[in-house]
Design an enzyme around this catalytic site. Structure first.
Site, mmCIF file in Angstrom:
data_model
loop_
_atom_site.group_PDB
_atom_site.id
_atom_site.type_symbol
_atom_site.label_atom_id
_atom_site.label_comp_id
_atom_site.label_asym_id
_atom_site.label_seq_id
_atom_site.Cartn_x
_atom_site.Cartn_y
_atom_site.Cartn_z
ATOM 1 N N GLU A 147 0.652 -1.218 -0.035
ATOM 2 C CA GLU A 147 -0.008 0.181 -0.068
ATOM 3 C C GLU A 147 0.603 1.248 0.019
ATOM 4 O O GLU A 147 0.921 2.055 0.913
ATOM 5 C CB GLU A 147 -0.831 0.056 1.218
ATOM 6 C CG GLU A 147 -2.012 -1.186 1.384
ATOM 7 C CD GLU A 147 -3.010 -1.194 2.358
ATOM 8 O OE1 GLU A 147 -3.093 -0.058 2.956
ATOM 9 O OE2 GLU A 147 -4.088 -1.937 2.109
ATOM 10 N N GLU A 173 -5.259 -8.525 1.003
ATOM 11 C CA GLU A 173 -6.104 -8.245 2.295
ATOM 12 C C GLU A 173 -7.179 -7.880 1.846
ATOM 13 O O GLU A 173 -7.686 -7.178 0.937
ATOM 14 C CB GLU A 173 -5.161 -6.907 2.843
ATOM 15 C CG GLU A 173 -4.065 -7.082 3.426
ATOM 16 C CD GLU A 173 -3.440 -5.833 4.182
ATOM 17 O OE1 GLU A 173 -4.457 -5.031 4.433
ATOM 18 O OE2 GLU A 173 -2.326 -5.596 4.128
HETATM 19 C C1 PNW Z 1 -4.292 -1.791 5.752
HETATM 20 N N1 PNW Z 1 -7.110 4.342 5.236
HETATM 21 O O1 PNW Z 1 -4.265 -0.439 6.338
HETATM 22 C C2 PNW Z 1 -2.893 -2.315 5.870
HETATM 23 O O2 PNW Z 1 -2.168 -2.840 4.839
HETATM 24 C C3 PNW Z 1 -2.887 -3.105 7.317
HETATM 25 O O3 PNW Z 1 -1.701 -3.079 7.868
HETATM 26 C C4 PNW Z 1 -3.935 -2.664 8.115
HETATM 27 O O4 PNW Z 1 -4.200 -3.183 9.383
HETATM 28 C C5 PNW Z 1 -5.267 -2.725 7.379
HETATM 29 O O5 PNW Z 1 -5.410 -2.263 6.217
HETATM 30 C C6 PNW Z 1 -6.647 -2.394 8.219
HETATM 31 O O6 PNW Z 1 -6.675 -1.126 8.359
HETATM 32 C C7 PNW Z 1 -4.735 0.639 6.044
HETATM 33 O O7 PNW Z 1 -7.069 5.070 6.209
HETATM 34 C C8 PNW Z 1 -5.009 1.666 6.848
HETATM 35 O O8 PNW Z 1 -7.602 4.449 4.253
HETATM 36 C C9 PNW Z 1 -5.739 2.910 6.736
HETATM 37 C C10 PNW Z 1 -6.113 2.951 5.400
HETATM 38 C C11 PNW Z 1 -6.330 2.214 4.483
HETATM 39 C C12 PNW Z 1 -5.566 0.759 4.760
#
Ligand code: PNW
Length: 459
Positions: A164, A365
């Site tokens: 990401e 994921e």
């Molecule tokens: C992803 N947003 O994180 C990550 O790859 C993981 O490490 C994380 O635990 C999981 O999704 C759940 O959150 C994100 O704010 C965190 O858009 C924040 C965002 C998107 C993905």
């Protein structure tokens, strides 16, 4: 009954800083997440990954649990600071040994190791030298990638460079809700470029050594709040920054023209050098897609919240599109406040297959946070998570039926863990973790997932 093709790979995912703990053990150096989580006000409740779920010390027990559940693959990340504490120079043998033992343990249990080289934990010395907004960081990343893949490459079938890059660049340097917590839109755009450049340089090295490589991007179904021109325009902008800013360079070898124009007041893109896009678009063996939710957007700011989803006072993770508002539709929400929208996964997968050159896809994921707690009988019942996963696996099935080359699915996450700026308050796991005792208890979703996988592999 949910049916997926023979050979479809089922796994679960984690990331180093979210589970390992042992932050100061065996020569590991500090990363930007150590620094950030120890700064007051950055993480809910002041929580850190110092201990997390102690996976560093419990990995054998954890692999045994994965085997009991029947996981076919395990996606984890390698802590750069553990294997190369300064972000440059010789590898830290004790750190390398940990991942080497983990890989051996997985292989012995018949589980495919799927390591990611960078899940957001930049060695602090590299941030001190300027971090991802600096080109040199891409070079350091390629060096690290070359070194660690040459040590573990003989036992690993599939490497992923980045997890990401939108989060690393735009949450880390734009909104500042993730480490290193900077709020500088131009730096965020440069960071995005250098992350992709680092990916491309690493992917080249990994491929020429004969290994398979991919990158994981978080994609969203971006939906205009109405058919009004102002909302369609907002959707174009957010889709541009969120999805196409990464997909186009990596898969087409160019930045989207409209996004460059949208960012004209932020940066002139003079950080992009001749030849960079050819490196960034190095052919890939797979593309990883992380999918959680959709964005419903409006260009009429009176209509929506600012969508930045943090504690307030932060910058925007969509540089140059600060006026765009984000709405919650009528759909049910997870504990993250994210709408549950399984059809969006089908749409996202079909879109990638339709608009970009063909590459095998994996959902690397997908999952949901809910307020899980054990019952009086000690069981953790999470029917909402089962519903979420079932709906999204059906969405995968629809995409496959429409001809999308989707080859596998990883649930986020194997365990409850350190959910970044939310600390331990949001539980995404198939397996419940009691943070006092470190006891692991599979939730009903873990048994459901296990039955689903076994149903597929039974001869
Ligand atoms: C992803 N947003 O994180 C990550 O790859 C993981 O490490 C994380 O635990 C999981 O999704 C759940 O959150 C994100 O704010 C965190 O858009 C924040 C965002 C998107 C993905």
């Amino acid at each position: 009954m949910l049916e997926l093709p023979t050979g479809f790979l089922f796994g679960a995912a984690t990331a180093a800083y979210q589970i390992e703990g042992a932050a100061g053990t065996d020569g590991r150096g500090p990363s930007i997440w150590d620094t950030f989580s120890h700064e007051p006000g950055r993480v809910l409740g002041g929580e850190t990954g110092d201990v997390a779920v102690e996976h560093y010390h419990r990995f054998r027990e954890d692999v045994a649990l994965m085997a009991e559940l029947g996981l076919q693959a395990y996606r984890f990340s390698i802590s750069w600071s553990r294997v190369q504490p300064d972000g440059r120079g010789p590898l830290n043998q004790a750190g390398v040994d940990f991942y080497s033992r983990l890989v051996d343990e997985l292989l012995a249990a018949g589980i495919e190791p799927w390591p990611t080289l960078y899940h957001w934990d930049l060695p602090q010395p590299l941030e001190d030298a300027g971090g991802w907004p600096e080109r040199a960081t891409a070079e350091r990343f390629a060096d690290y990638a070359g070194a660690i893949t040459s040590v573990l490459g003989d036992r690993v079938g599939q490497w992923t460079t980045l997890n990401e890059p939108w989060c690393s660049a735009f949450l880390g340097y734009g909104s500042g809700v993730h480490a290193p917590g900077r709020q500088d839109p131009a730096a965020a755009v440069r960071a995005g470029h250098h992350l992709m450049l680092g990916h491309g340089m690493a992917a080249n090295l990994i491929r020429s050594a004969g290994h398979k490589v991919g990158v994981t991007i978080n994609l969203y179904d971006v939906v205009p709040a109405s058919e009004r021109e102002i909302d369609l325009e907002a959707a174009r902008r957010i889709d541009g920054l969120q999805n196409r800013f990464f997909l186009d360079p990596v898969l087409l070898g160019s930045y989207p023209e409209d996004v460059i124009a949208d960012l004209a007041d932020v940066t002139d893109f003079s950080h992009v050098r001749e030849g960079d896009l050819a490196v960034i678009s190095t052919p890939l063996d797979i593309l990883g897609v992380n999918y959680y939710t959709r964005h419903v957007v409006t260009g009429d700011p009176a209509n929506g919240d600012d969508g930045h989803g943090g504690a307030g006072g932060e910058g925007s993770p969509w540089p140059g599109s600060e006026h765009v508002g984000f709405l919650k539709g009528e759909l049910p929400l997870t504990a993250m406040g994210w709408e549950i929208h399984a059809d969006g996964l089908t749409r996202v997968l079909e879109r990638v297959a339709r608009e970009y050159p063909s590459v095998p896809l994996y959902v690397t994921e997908n999952g949901a946070a809910f307020p899980d707690e054990p019952d009086a009988d000690g069981l953790v019942r999470d029917p909402d998570r089962i519903g979420y996963l079932d709906g999204h696996l059906r969405a995968c099935r629809s995409a496959i039926d429409a001809g999308v080359p989707l080859k596998g699915y990883f649930c986020w996450s194997l365990f409850d863990n350190f959910e970044w700026s939310w600390g331990y308050s949001r539980r995404f796991g198939l397996v419940y973790v009691d943070y006092e005792t470190q006891t692991r208890t599979p939730k009903s979703s873990a048994y459901w997932y296990s039955d689903l996988i076994r149903g597929r592999v039974a001869v």
